[in-house]
Design a protein around this motif. Structure first.
Motif, PDB file in Angstrom:
ATOM      1  N   LEU A   1     -19.547  26.068  -6.008  1.00  0.00           N
ATOM      2  CA  LEU A   1     -20.598  25.432  -6.801  1.00  0.00           C
ATOM      3  C   LEU A   1     -20.732  23.953  -6.489  1.00  0.00           C
ATOM      4  CD1 LEU A   1     -22.553  26.079  -9.303  1.00  0.00           C
ATOM      5  CD2 LEU A   1     -20.777  24.962 -10.665  1.00  0.00           C
ATOM      6  N   VAL A   2     -19.600  23.273  -6.226  1.00  0.00           N
ATOM      7  CA  VAL A   2     -19.639  21.815  -6.026  1.00  0.00           C
ATOM      8  C   VAL A   2     -19.445  21.416  -4.566  1.00  0.00           C
ATOM      9  CG1 VAL A   2     -18.878  21.368  -8.382  1.00  0.00           C
ATOM     10  CG2 VAL A   2     -17.169  21.493  -6.543  1.00  0.00           C
ATOM     11  N   GLY A   3     -19.387  22.398  -3.664  1.00  0.00           N
ATOM     12  CA  GLY A   3     -19.268  22.100  -2.239  1.00  0.00           C
ATOM     13  C   GLY A   3     -17.886  21.638  -1.821  1.00  0.00           C
ATOM     14  N   ALA A   4     -16.850  22.157  -2.491  1.00  0.00           N
ATOM     15  CA  ALA A   4     -15.476  21.758  -2.191  1.00  0.00           C
ATOM     16  C   ALA A   4     -14.722  22.890  -1.512  1.00  0.00           C
ATOM     17  CB  ALA A   4     -14.754  21.353  -3.479  1.00  0.00           C
ATOM     18  N   ASP A   5     -13.527  22.575  -1.019  1.00  0.00           N
ATOM     19  CA  ASP A   5     -12.611  23.581  -0.512  1.00  0.00           C
ATOM     20  C   ASP A   5     -11.746  24.058  -1.675  1.00  0.00           C
ATOM     21  OD1 ASP A   5     -11.314  24.644   2.210  1.00  0.00           O
ATOM     22  OD2 ASP A   5      -9.699  24.170   0.805  1.00  0.00           O
ATOM     23  N   ILE A   6     -11.320  25.317  -1.647  1.00  0.00           N
ATOM     24  CA  ILE A   6     -10.538  25.832  -2.774  1.00  0.00           C
ATOM     25  C   ILE A   6      -9.228  25.071  -2.944  1.00  0.00           C
ATOM     26  CG2 ILE A   6     -11.555  28.130  -2.758  1.00  0.00           C
ATOM     27  CD1 ILE A   6      -9.070  29.117  -1.285  1.00  0.00           C
ATOM     28  N   ASP A   7      -8.692  24.513  -1.867  1.00  0.00           N
ATOM     29  CA  ASP A   7      -7.438  23.764  -1.980  1.00  0.00           C
ATOM     30  C   ASP A   7      -7.640  22.387  -2.612  1.00  0.00           C
ATOM     31  OD1 ASP A   7      -5.864  25.768  -1.001  1.00  0.00           O
ATOM     32  OD2 ASP A   7      -5.841  25.027   1.059  1.00  0.00           O
ATOM     33  N   GLN A   8      -8.894  22.033  -2.897  1.00  0.00           N
ATOM     34  CA  GLN A   8      -9.181  20.771  -3.590  1.00  0.00           C
ATOM     35  C   GLN A   8      -9.420  20.970  -5.083  1.00  0.00           C
ATOM     36  OE1 GLN A   8     -12.553  19.813  -0.918  1.00  0.00           O
ATOM     37  NE2 GLN A   8     -11.472  17.908  -0.410  1.00  0.00           N
ATOM     38  N   ILE A   9      -9.223  22.195  -5.578  1.00  0.00           N
ATOM     39  CA  ILE A   9      -9.546  22.521  -6.968  1.00  0.00           C
ATOM     40  C   ILE A   9      -8.293  22.920  -7.740  1.00  0.00           C
ATOM     41  CG2 ILE A   9     -10.888  23.994  -8.500  1.00  0.00           C
ATOM     42  CD1 ILE A   9     -12.592  22.125  -6.778  1.00  0.00           C
ATOM     43  N   ALA A  10      -8.073  22.250  -8.861  1.00  0.00           N
ATOM     44  CA  ALA A  10      -7.006  22.605  -9.801  1.00  0.00           C
ATOM     45  C   ALA A  10      -7.637  23.143 -11.075  1.00  0.00           C
ATOM     46  CB  ALA A  10      -6.143  21.392 -10.121  1.00  0.00           C
TER      47      ALA A  10
ATOM     48  N   PRO B   1      -5.578  15.669  -2.163  1.00  0.00           N
ATOM     49  CA  PRO B   1      -4.592  16.078  -3.167  1.00  0.00           C
ATOM     50  C   PRO B   1      -3.163  15.620  -2.904  1.00  0.00           C
ATOM     51  CG  PRO B   1      -5.914  17.948  -2.377  1.00  0.00           C
ATOM     52  CD  PRO B   1      -6.150  16.816  -1.445  1.00  0.00           C
ATOM     53  N   GLY B   2      -2.839  15.162  -1.710  1.00  0.00           N
ATOM     54  CA  GLY B   2      -1.470  14.750  -1.414  1.00  0.00           C
ATOM     55  C   GLY B   2      -1.084  13.485  -2.163  1.00  0.00           C
ATOM     56  N   GLY B   3       0.134  13.037  -1.926  1.00  0.00           N
ATOM     57  CA  GLY B   3       0.603  11.807  -2.579  1.00  0.00           C
ATOM     58  C   GLY B   3       1.482  12.112  -3.767  1.00  0.00           C
ATOM     59  N   THR B   4       1.549  11.177  -4.691  1.00  0.00           N
ATOM     60  CA  THR B   4       2.418  11.313  -5.855  1.00  0.00           C
ATOM     61  C   THR B   4       1.917  12.415  -6.783  1.00  0.00           C
ATOM     62  OG1 THR B   4       2.919   8.947  -5.763  1.00  0.00           O
ATOM     63  CG2 THR B   4       3.447  10.100  -7.809  1.00  0.00           C
TER      64      THR B   4
ATOM     65  N   ARG C   1       3.939  24.517  -8.786  1.00  0.00           N
ATOM     66  CA  ARG C   1       4.973  24.625  -7.754  1.00  0.00           C
ATOM     67  C   ARG C   1       4.411  25.210  -6.455  1.00  0.00           C
ATOM     68  NH1 ARG C   1       6.392  22.255 -11.234  1.00  0.00           N
ATOM     69  NH2 ARG C   1       5.828  20.754  -9.622  1.00  0.00           N
ATOM     70  N   THR C   2       5.139  24.965  -5.383  1.00  0.00           N
ATOM     71  CA  THR C   2       4.742  25.495  -4.075  1.00  0.00           C
ATOM     72  C   THR C   2       4.760  27.020  -4.080  1.00  0.00           C
ATOM     73  OG1 THR C   2       5.604  23.533  -2.974  1.00  0.00           O
ATOM     74  CG2 THR C   2       5.294  25.502  -1.614  1.00  0.00           C
TER      75      THR C   2
ATOM     76  N   GLN D   1      12.111  29.258  -9.634  1.00  0.00           N
ATOM     77  CA  GLN D   1      13.343  28.490  -9.437  1.00  0.00           C
ATOM     78  C   GLN D   1      13.355  27.301 -10.392  1.00  0.00           C
ATOM     79  OE1 GLN D   1      12.483  28.147  -5.106  1.00  0.00           O
ATOM     80  NE2 GLN D   1      14.597  28.869  -4.830  1.00  0.00           N
ATOM     81  N   ALA D   2      14.121  27.424 -11.456  1.00  0.00           N
ATOM     82  CA  ALA D   2      14.141  26.387 -12.481  1.00  0.00           C
ATOM     83  C   ALA D   2      14.703  25.067 -11.977  1.00  0.00           C
ATOM     84  CB  ALA D   2      14.956  26.864 -13.684  1.00  0.00           C
ATOM     85  N   THR D   3      15.502  25.106 -10.925  1.00  0.00           N
ATOM     86  CA  THR D   3      16.139  23.875 -10.431  1.00  0.00           C
ATOM     87  C   THR D   3      15.354  23.218  -9.306  1.00  0.00           C
ATOM     88  OG1 THR D   3      17.475  25.150  -8.867  1.00  0.00           O
ATOM     89  CG2 THR D   3      18.422  24.745 -11.057  1.00  0.00           C
ATOM     90  N   VAL D   4      14.237  23.781  -8.929  1.00  0.00           N
ATOM     91  CA  VAL D   4      13.435  23.236  -7.824  1.00  0.00           C
ATOM     92  C   VAL D   4      12.140  22.661  -8.380  1.00  0.00           C
ATOM     93  CG1 VAL D   4      12.201  23.738  -5.678  1.00  0.00           C
ATOM     94  CG2 VAL D   4      14.412  24.848  -6.155  1.00  0.00           C
ATOM     95  N   LEU D   5      11.948  21.363  -8.185  1.00  0.00           N
ATOM     96  CA  LEU D   5      10.731  20.686  -8.624  1.00  0.00           C
ATOM     97  C   LEU D   5      10.010  20.166  -7.380  1.00  0.00           C
ATOM     98  CD1 LEU D   5       9.053  19.743 -11.102  1.00  0.00           C
ATOM     99  CD2 LEU D   5      10.317  17.580 -10.988  1.00  0.00           C
ATOM    100  N   ASP D   6       9.234  21.036  -6.766  1.00  0.00           N
ATOM    101  CA  ASP D   6       8.466  20.641  -5.591  1.00  0.00           C
ATOM    102  C   ASP D   6       6.980  20.688  -5.939  1.00  0.00           C
ATOM    103  OD1 ASP D   6       7.946  23.324  -5.753  1.00  0.00           O
ATOM    104  OD2 ASP D   6       8.739  23.845  -3.782  1.00  0.00           O
ATOM    105  N   SER D   7       6.162  20.190  -5.031  1.00  0.00           N
ATOM    106  CA  SER D   7       4.719  20.182  -5.251  1.00  0.00           C
ATOM    107  C   SER D   7       4.016  20.612  -3.976  1.00  0.00           C
ATOM    108  CB  SER D   7       4.230  18.783  -5.649  1.00  0.00           C
ATOM    109  OG  SER D   7       4.793  18.388  -6.885  1.00  0.00           O
ATOM    110  N   PRO D   8       3.050  21.518  -4.076  1.00  0.00           N
ATOM    111  CA  PRO D   8       2.303  21.935  -2.894  1.00  0.00           C
ATOM    112  C   PRO D   8       1.404  20.801  -2.402  1.00  0.00           C
ATOM    113  CG  PRO D   8       1.300  22.856  -4.846  1.00  0.00           C
ATOM    114  CD  PRO D   8       2.565  22.179  -5.294  1.00  0.00           C
ATOM    115  N   PRO D   9       0.948  20.872  -1.163  1.00  0.00           N
ATOM    116  CA  PRO D   9       0.091  19.797  -0.635  1.00  0.00           C
ATOM    117  C   PRO D   9      -1.345  19.863  -1.140  1.00  0.00           C
ATOM    118  CG  PRO D   9       0.406  21.501   1.022  1.00  0.00           C
ATOM    119  CD  PRO D   9       1.292  21.873  -0.133  1.00  0.00           C
ATOM    120  N   HIS D  10      -1.710  20.946  -1.837  1.00  0.00           N
ATOM    121  CA  HIS D  10      -3.085  21.102  -2.300  1.00  0.00           C
ATOM    122  C   HIS D  10      -3.206  20.750  -3.781  1.00  0.00           C
ATOM    123  CE1 HIS D  10      -1.319  24.852  -3.629  1.00  0.00           C
ATOM    124  NE2 HIS D  10      -1.089  25.204  -2.372  1.00  0.00           N
TER     125      HIS D  10
END
Length: 386
Positions: A71-80, A226-229, A239-240, A246-255
């Motif tokens: 609808l807004v002309g974006a890539d799905i990896d740019q949408i949360a 979407p990258g960065g902090t 999570r990725t 995994q309760a002990t893993v706090l990672d973030s996907p690049p999207h």
């Protein structure tokens, strides 16, 4: 999918489940029920009665993300996907580096749910443009963007008076000064074309409970890079590999899913897919033309009736609703509602919202009911005594 023209308003209006109640002119506040949403909710209940409900629900989440991106002309990896605009604004605020630049420029016409997030963020200075009365023009932004501005917050269409701002002009000025831009498109998505690349915004938020013809409870956040902090509010959907649990893993996907938190509201997700599928089949340029014509007709009718209406002098600078000035808007709206005209009161105005399904007969009904309300309040019927 190639967008097609919306059905004739009369035939489209027959898909509103609540059509017998009369004219629904409140999509700037809450979408009308549609047969598509009714079927989606029935499908959710059927899925709930079967094994594998969460897998079915996540398929709907993926589908909603895809439809909004289109609808807004974006890539799905740019949408949360988030629960509302306030959470989306918070995610943006906590994911940015606030160093030398610590100013956010917004407008008095900003929706409070976003403005309050900026005000509550410690260490930041919020600067306001436009008039405290709510009037705002792109020049108001341009005159206050400086080398101290870090983020510019712009409503694509203001929630009260339906002022449509030139987002691209503001974005170009902000970027030239080194500032980022977030756009609140809640009052625009679904009734006018939106293209994030054309606007060049860095963030955009919109939800499904209004012109996107879904339910409250779902908002979409577009993030150009979407990258960065990662934001400080998070959850297992951020999570990725969420299903690794995994309760002990706090990672973030690049999207952009790094901006997500917990499980979205299932009913709102199913309804979002239904509403976005319906709106996605419209030619939004034609919807925009249709609503502009109705705005002009309604303004002329109400002005001739002696009403004061806030509208832009140029229809291109007007959103899909108009604001009738009324100090007792809630009482007026309730009176009209009992007479099958659904409106949206807000801060001293009665908002009348147009969409693809709005007909000339709806406008006739609204204007006649407003005239009847004025007559009734000026000449109240004496109470009978017994």
């Amino acid at each position: 999918m190639t967008a097609v023209a919306p059905p004739h308003p009369t035939s489209l209006r027959q898909r509103l489940s609540a059509a017998p109640i009369g004219a629904h002119l409140a999509a700037c506040s809450i979408a009308p029920r549609t047969s598509e949403v009714d079927r989606a909710l029935a499908r959710m209940l059927d899925d709930l009665a079967r094994p594998g409900f969460w897998q079915a629900c996540e398929q709907q989440i993926d589908r909603a993300r895809e439809l909004f991106a289109r609808l807004v002309g974006a890539d799905i990896d740019q949408i949360a996907i988030l629960p509302n605009a306030s959470v989306a604004a918070y995610q943006v605020a906590t994911s940015r580096h606030w160093q030398r630049r610590r100013e956010i420029l917004t407008t008095y016409a900003e929706f409070p749910g976003i403005a309050h997030v900026w005000m509550a963020h410690k260490g930041l200075r919020v600067r306001w443009c436009g008039s405290p009365s709510g009037a705002v023009h792109p020049d108001d932004y341009l005159s206050q963007i400086t080398d101290r501005t870090a983020l510019v917050s712009v409503p694509a269409v203001t929630y009260r008076d339906s002022v449509r701002l030139d987002v691209r002009r503001i974005t170009d000025a902000a970027h030239a000064a080194g500032a980022a831009v977030i756009v609140d498109a809640y009052q625009a998505a679904g009734v006018m074309p939106l293209d994030v690349d054309a606007m060049r915004c860095d963030y955009l938020v919109a939800g499904t409970g209004k012109y996107l013809l879904g339910l409250p409870g779902i908002a979409f956040l577009y993030v150009r890079q979407p990258g960065g902090t990662p934001p400080t509010l998070t959850g297992w959907f951020g999570r990725t590999a969420p299903h690794a649990l995994q309760a002990t893993v706090l990672d973030s996907p690049p999207h952009a899913r790094r901006f997500e938190t917990g499980t979205p509201a299932a009913a709102a997700v199913y309804a979002a897919v239904a509403g976005l599928s319906l709106v996605g089949g419209f030619d939004l340029r034609q919807v925009r033309s249709h609503t502009q014509r109705l705005i002009a007709v309604t303004t002329r009718r109400l002005t001739d009736q002696g009403e004061m209406v806030r509208v832009a002098s140029n229809l291109d600078a007007q959103g899909a609703h108009l604001a009738l000035v009324e100090p007792h808007a809630e009482a007026m709206s309730a009176w009209l509602g009992h007479r099958r005209v659904v409106t949206a009161p807000r801060n001293g105005v009665l908002r009348l919202a147009m969409h693809a399904y709005t007909t000339d007969e709806d406008i006739d009904a609204a204007c006649e009911a407003i005239a009847a309300y004025r007559h009734q309040t000026r000449h109240p019927q004496p109470r009978s005594s017994r």
